[in-house]
Design a protein around this motif. Structure first.
Motif, PDB file in Angstrom:
ATOM      1  N   ARG A   1     -36.873 -45.870 -54.101  1.00 37.51           N
ATOM      2  CA  ARG A   1     -38.693 -45.302 -54.058  1.00 37.51           C
ATOM      3  C   ARG A   1     -39.110 -46.937 -53.354  1.00 37.51           C
ATOM      4  O   ARG A   1     -40.391 -46.694 -52.872  1.00 37.51           O
ATOM      5  CB  ARG A   1     -39.251 -45.988 -55.668  1.00 37.51           C
ATOM      6  N   GLN A   2     -38.767 -47.696 -53.296  1.00 41.85           N
ATOM      7  CA  GLN A   2     -39.039 -49.038 -52.702  1.00 41.85           C
ATOM      8  C   GLN A   2     -39.214 -48.895 -51.324  1.00 41.85           C
ATOM      9  O   GLN A   2     -40.722 -48.939 -50.640  1.00 41.85           O
ATOM     10  CB  GLN A   2     -38.443 -50.391 -52.871  1.00 41.85           C
ATOM     11  N   THR A   3     -37.971 -48.106 -50.312  1.00 43.76           N
ATOM     12  CA  THR A   3     -38.181 -48.056 -48.883  1.00 43.76           C
ATOM     13  C   THR A   3     -38.916 -46.473 -48.627  1.00 43.76           C
ATOM     14  O   THR A   3     -39.220 -46.884 -47.848  1.00 43.76           O
ATOM     15  CB  THR A   3     -36.784 -48.098 -48.982  1.00 43.76           C
ATOM     16  N   VAL A   4     -39.441 -45.247 -49.216  1.00 43.89           N
ATOM     17  CA  VAL A   4     -39.557 -44.437 -49.008  1.00 43.89           C
ATOM     18  C   VAL A   4     -40.759 -43.813 -49.331  1.00 43.89           C
ATOM     19  O   VAL A   4     -40.727 -42.562 -49.601  1.00 43.89           O
ATOM     20  CB  VAL A   4     -38.414 -43.871 -48.374  1.00 43.89           C
TER      21      VAL A   4
ATOM     22  N   ILE B   1     -28.498 -36.933 -53.310  1.00 46.35           N
ATOM     23  CA  ILE B   1     -28.102 -38.559 -52.815  1.00 46.35           C
ATOM     24  C   ILE B   1     -27.493 -39.377 -53.489  1.00 46.35           C
ATOM     25  O   ILE B   1     -27.477 -39.216 -54.452  1.00 46.35           O
ATOM     26  CB  ILE B   1     -29.224 -38.730 -51.596  1.00 46.35           C
ATOM     27  N   GLN B   2     -26.524 -39.646 -52.789  1.00 49.92           N
ATOM     28  CA  GLN B   2     -25.601 -40.314 -53.464  1.00 49.92           C
ATOM     29  C   GLN B   2     -25.033 -41.711 -53.105  1.00 49.92           C
ATOM     30  O   GLN B   2     -24.578 -41.369 -51.757  1.00 49.92           O
ATOM     31  CB  GLN B   2     -24.482 -39.775 -54.108  1.00 49.92           C
TER      32      GLN B   2
ATOM     33  N   ALA C   1     -38.410 -35.906 -44.331  1.00 49.63           N
ATOM     34  CA  ALA C   1     -37.060 -35.774 -45.227  1.00 49.63           C
ATOM     35  C   ALA C   1     -35.933 -36.946 -44.086  1.00 49.63           C
ATOM     36  O   ALA C   1     -34.993 -37.847 -44.773  1.00 49.63           O
ATOM     37  CB  ALA C   1     -36.448 -34.566 -45.718  1.00 49.63           C
ATOM     38  N   GLY C   2     -35.788 -35.648 -43.107  1.00 50.06           N
ATOM     39  CA  GLY C   2     -34.562 -37.044 -42.021  1.00 50.06           C
ATOM     40  C   GLY C   2     -35.312 -37.964 -41.965  1.00 50.06           C
ATOM     41  O   GLY C   2     -34.888 -38.829 -42.075  1.00 50.06           O
ATOM     42  N   LEU C   3     -36.800 -38.648 -41.929  1.00 50.39           N
ATOM     43  CA  LEU C   3     -36.980 -39.954 -41.857  1.00 50.39           C
ATOM     44  C   LEU C   3     -37.282 -40.711 -43.059  1.00 50.39           C
ATOM     45  O   LEU C   3     -36.353 -41.487 -42.621  1.00 50.39           O
ATOM     46  CB  LEU C   3     -38.545 -40.051 -41.138  1.00 50.39           C
ATOM     47  N   ALA C   4     -37.242 -40.186 -43.992  1.00 44.09           N
ATOM     48  CA  ALA C   4     -36.562 -40.857 -45.070  1.00 44.09           C
ATOM     49  C   ALA C   4     -36.104 -41.188 -45.483  1.00 44.09           C
ATOM     50  O   ALA C   4     -35.508 -42.439 -45.800  1.00 44.09           O
ATOM     51  CB  ALA C   4     -37.742 -39.622 -46.359  1.00 44.09           C
ATOM     52  N   LEU C   5     -34.629 -39.879 -44.714  1.00 50.11           N
ATOM     53  CA  LEU C   5     -33.202 -40.639 -45.332  1.00 50.11           C
ATOM     54  C   LEU C   5     -32.711 -41.582 -43.965  1.00 50.11           C
ATOM     55  O   LEU C   5     -32.088 -42.177 -45.016  1.00 50.11           O
ATOM     56  CB  LEU C   5     -32.506 -39.278 -44.660  1.00 50.11           C
ATOM     57  N   SER C   6     -33.156 -41.395 -42.979  1.00 50.04           N
ATOM     58  CA  SER C   6     -33.337 -42.546 -42.177  1.00 50.04           C
ATOM     59  C   SER C   6     -33.101 -43.810 -42.155  1.00 50.04           C
ATOM     60  O   SER C   6     -32.429 -44.643 -42.496  1.00 50.04           O
ATOM     61  CB  SER C   6     -33.259 -41.910 -40.626  1.00 50.04           C
ATOM     62  N   LYS C   7     -34.628 -43.844 -43.110  1.00 52.42           N
ATOM     63  CA  LYS C   7     -35.013 -45.422 -43.818  1.00 52.42           C
ATOM     64  C   LYS C   7     -33.969 -45.681 -43.943  1.00 52.42           C
ATOM     65  O   LYS C   7     -34.222 -47.400 -44.866  1.00 52.42           O
ATOM     66  CB  LYS C   7     -36.423 -44.825 -43.521  1.00 52.42           C
ATOM     67  N   LEU C   8     -33.983 -45.281 -45.334  1.00 53.19           N
ATOM     68  CA  LEU C   8     -33.352 -45.601 -46.589  1.00 53.19           C
ATOM     69  C   LEU C   8     -32.185 -46.226 -45.226  1.00 53.19           C
ATOM     70  O   LEU C   8     -31.224 -47.111 -46.387  1.00 53.19           O
ATOM     71  CB  LEU C   8     -33.259 -44.127 -47.475  1.00 53.19           C
TER      72      LEU C   8
ATOM     73  N   LEU D   1     -37.630 -34.989 -53.185  1.00 53.00           N
ATOM     74  CA  LEU D   1     -38.443 -33.728 -53.163  1.00 53.00           C
ATOM     75  C   LEU D   1     -39.685 -34.238 -52.027  1.00 53.00           C
ATOM     76  O   LEU D   1     -40.254 -35.098 -51.861  1.00 53.00           O
ATOM     77  CB  LEU D   1     -39.105 -34.079 -54.307  1.00 53.00           C
ATOM     78  N   PRO D   2     -40.881 -32.432 -52.005  1.00 50.91           N
ATOM     79  CA  PRO D   2     -41.653 -33.078 -51.258  1.00 50.91           C
ATOM     80  C   PRO D   2     -42.895 -34.311 -51.995  1.00 50.91           C
ATOM     81  O   PRO D   2     -42.620 -34.138 -53.443  1.00 50.91           O
ATOM     82  CB  PRO D   2     -42.238 -31.862 -51.397  1.00 50.91           C
ATOM     83  N   LEU D   3     -43.688 -34.977 -51.760  1.00 52.16           N
ATOM     84  CA  LEU D   3     -44.421 -35.554 -52.218  1.00 52.16           C
ATOM     85  C   LEU D   3     -45.114 -35.282 -53.490  1.00 52.16           C
ATOM     86  O   LEU D   3     -45.951 -34.546 -53.024  1.00 52.16           O
ATOM     87  CB  LEU D   3     -44.694 -36.900 -51.670  1.00 52.16           C
ATOM     88  N   GLY D   4     -45.298 -35.612 -54.914  1.00 53.78           N
ATOM     89  CA  GLY D   4     -45.937 -35.323 -54.871  1.00 53.78           C
ATOM     90  C   GLY D   4     -45.759 -34.170 -56.067  1.00 53.78           C
ATOM     91  O   GLY D   4     -46.700 -32.817 -56.954  1.00 53.78           O
TER      92      GLY D   4
END
Length: 270
Positions: free
Chosen positions: A170-173, A155-156, A95-102, A190-193
Motif C-alpha cells: 500500500r505504501q509503495t503502489v 502475491i506472496q 498491474a505490471g507497473l505496480a508489480l515492478s515498483k513493488l 485489485l483494480p483501484l477502488g
C-alpha cells in the motif's frame, strides 16, 4: 400484539472462514438459520474474494441458485444460470507497473493470477503456495499471466508476513492499485477502488434492496468495505483484528455456527 418482522431484507455472508467451516462445509444449523431468514423475507447473498471458477463448485454443492458476488466484488454471478452478470478487469499494464515498483522496493514476489470469465483459469507461478484442491494451472514462466484479461493478481513474499506485505504494498503502489488481504497467505492486487462493497451494491440493486436493509458477516480485512456499506457488520470470533475493530458485533467462530447464532437471535425477536 403482531410479531416484529425480521429486521433485514438482505443477509450477506463471506464464504471462507465465515459461512464455510474448515472442511469447506456448511453446518445444518447454519443452513436452517439461513432458510428461516429467507422464509422471513430476507434474501441471502454470498460475497467472496474467490473468483467464479473457485466459487462455482462450492455454490453447486450447497445448492445455491441466487446471485453471488465473487472476485472481491469484480464479478456478479448468477449461480443458477452459471453466467456472469457483471465483471471488472484489472488493467494489466498498470498491474505490471505496480508489480515492478513493488519488487524493486521489497524484492521478488511469488505470483498467481485469476483470469476473467466463468471458466477463467487461475495461473500459479513458481513458488506460489496455493490451497490444496483448488483448480489451477501451474506455470514455469509467469510471462503467460499477462496474455489475457485478469480480475486480480495474488502475491506472496518469501519472508514478509501478510500484514507486513499489505502495508509495504500500500505504501509503495497504493496510488496505482488496491491491495487487500483475503485470508492467510492471500494478498491480492485489485483494480483501484474495487471492493466487496462495489459488487454487493450492484447485486443489492438487482434485488431491490438497500444498504440500510443489509446485515453482513465476514472474517478478513477485505470485508471492511462491505461492513462500511451494510447497516450492520458482524465479525466472526476467528476474524482478523482489523475487521473486529470496525464490526458492530462479534459472533461465534465459523466452526461454532456464528452466523446461526446471530440469525437465530434476530428470528427469535421476530
Amino acid at each position: 400484539m403482531s410479531p416484529v418482522p425480521f429486521p433485514y431484507k438482505l443477509v450477506a455472508t463471506d464464504l471462507d472462514g465465515t459461512l464455510l467451516r474448515g472442511d469447506d462445509t456448511v453446518s445444518e444449523r447454519t443452513r436452517e438459520a439461513l432458510v428461516a431468514a429467507t422464509a422471513a423475507g430476507a434474501a441471502h447473498i454470498i460475497v467472496t474474494g474467490r473468483a467464479v471458477p473457485w466459487t462455482r463448485g462450492v455454490l453447486d454443492d450447497l445448492g445455491y441458485k441466487g446471485i453471488a458476488v465473487c472476485g472481491q466484488g469484480a464479478q456478479v454471478y448468477d449461480a443458477g444460470a452459471h453466467r456472469l452478470l457483471t465483471s471488472v478487469t484489472l488493467d494489466r499494464q498498470l498491474a505490471g507497473l505496480a508489480l515492478s515498483k513493488l519488487e524493486a522496493e521489497i524484492g521478488s514476489l511469488a505470483l498467481a493470477a485469476s483470469r476473467d470469465g466463468v471458466d477463467g483459469e487461475v495461473l500459479i507461478g513458481p513458488g506460489y503456495q496455493v490451497q490444496e484442491g483448488l483448480p489451477a494451472v501451474y506455470l514455469e514462466d509467469t510471462t503467460a499471466v499477462w496474455a489475457a484479461p485478469l480480475n486480480k493478481l495474488y502475491i506472496q513474499h518469501p519472508t514478509l508476513g501478510d500484514d507486513e506485505l499489505v502495508r509495504a504494498a500500500r505504501q509503495t503502489v497504493g496510488s496505482l492499485v488496491d491491495i487487500v488481504m483475503a485470508g492467510a497467505g492471500i494478498v491480492e492486487i485489485l483494480p483501484l477502488g474495487l471492493t466487496k462493497a462495489t459488487g454487493l451494491s450492484l447485486a443489492a440493486r438487482r434485488l431491490g434492496v438497500k444498504a440500510a436493509e443489509t446485515i453482513a458477516f465476514g472474517d478478513m480485512p477485505n470485508d471492511i468495505p462491505m461492513f462500511g456499506w451494510a447497516a450492520h457488520g458482524v465479525a466472526m470470533a476467528n476474524a482478523h483484528t482489523e475487521l473486529k475493530s470496525v464490526a458492530d458485533e462479534v459472533t461465534a467462530s465459523n466452526e461454532e455456527d456464528g452466523i446461526a447464532v446471530v440469525l437465530e437471535r434476530l428470528l427469535g425477536a421476530a
